[in-house]
Write a protein that holds these residues in place. Structure first.
Motif, short mmCIF file in Angstrom:
data_model
loop_
_atom_site.label_atom_id
_atom_site.label_comp_id
_atom_site.label_asym_id
_atom_site.label_seq_id
_atom_site.Cartn_x
_atom_site.Cartn_y
_atom_site.Cartn_z
N CYS A 60 -12.97 -3.07 -0.38
CA CYS A 60 -13.08 -1.83 -0.80
C CYS A 60 -13.16 -1.16 -2.08
CB CYS A 60 -12.12 -1.69 -0.28
SG CYS A 60 -11.37 0.30 0.58
N GLU A 61 -13.02 -0.04 -2.32
CA GLU A 61 -12.84 1.23 -3.46
C GLU A 61 -11.71 0.84 -4.10
OE1 GLU A 61 -14.76 2.18 -6.93
OE2 GLU A 61 -15.43 2.74 -4.89
N CYS A 62 -10.84 0.44 -3.48
CA CYS A 62 -9.67 0.03 -4.41
C CYS A 62 -9.07 -1.42 -4.75
CB CYS A 62 -8.41 0.42 -2.98
SG CYS A 62 -8.20 -1.02 -1.24
N GLY A 63 -10.35 -2.44 -4.07
CA GLY A 63 -10.28 -3.69 -4.88
C GLY A 63 -10.13 -4.92 -3.88
N VAL A 64 -9.94 -3.79 -2.62
CA VAL A 64 -9.58 -5.25 -1.91
C VAL A 64 -10.51 -5.57 -0.84
CG1 VAL A 64 -6.74 -4.94 -1.43
CG2 VAL A 64 -8.03 -3.86 -0.65
N ASP A 65 -11.15 -6.56 -0.13
CA ASP A 65 -11.61 -7.12 1.23
C ASP A 65 -11.36 -5.39 1.93
OD1 ASP A 65 -12.39 -9.21 0.24
OD2 ASP A 65 -10.94 -10.24 1.98
N TYR A 66 -12.46 -5.53 2.50
CA TYR A 66 -13.21 -4.51 3.53
C TYR A 66 -13.24 -4.67 5.13
CZ TYR A 66 -15.25 0.64 4.81
OH TYR A 66 -15.09 1.09 5.71
N PRO A 67 -12.41 -3.71 5.52
CA PRO A 67 -11.86 -2.47 5.50
C PRO A 67 -10.07 -2.56 4.95
CG PRO A 67 -11.79 -3.65 7.44
CD PRO A 67 -12.27 -4.36 6.74
#
Length: 85
Positions: A60-67
């Motif tokens: 994810c753009e926040c840096g953690v696995d998507y979703p």
């Protein structure tokens, strides 16, 4: 203190550990192995058959696995809203 107590003294303790001689450490006891030779061979076979591999994953753009948790919540809200139409 009585005279009997003053004449019967304990040997003095050394101030530093290196002032007192110590015996060499005893050899470690022979312990039984927890695994057999066959177990070791089997483990080698498993490790050969299961090498690591490259895995591509989305972030994810926040840096953690998507979703991420925020995306999951947003998807839940959207799906609930669409189900209510």
């Amino acid at each position: 203190m009585t005279s009997k107590e003053t004449t019967r003294r304990e040997p003095s303790m050394p101030d530093r550990p290196d002032e007192s001689p110590t015996d060499p450490p005893a050899p470690p006891e022979q312990r039984h192995r927890l695994v057999s030779d066959q177990d070791v061979e089997d483990a080698d076979d498993v490790l050969f058959a299961h090498p690591p591999r490259v895995v591509r994953r989305w972030l994810c753009e926040c840096g953690v696995d998507y979703p991420c948790a925020d995306v999951r919540f947003a998807l839940l809200v959207k799906s609930s809203a669409e189900a209510g139409e």
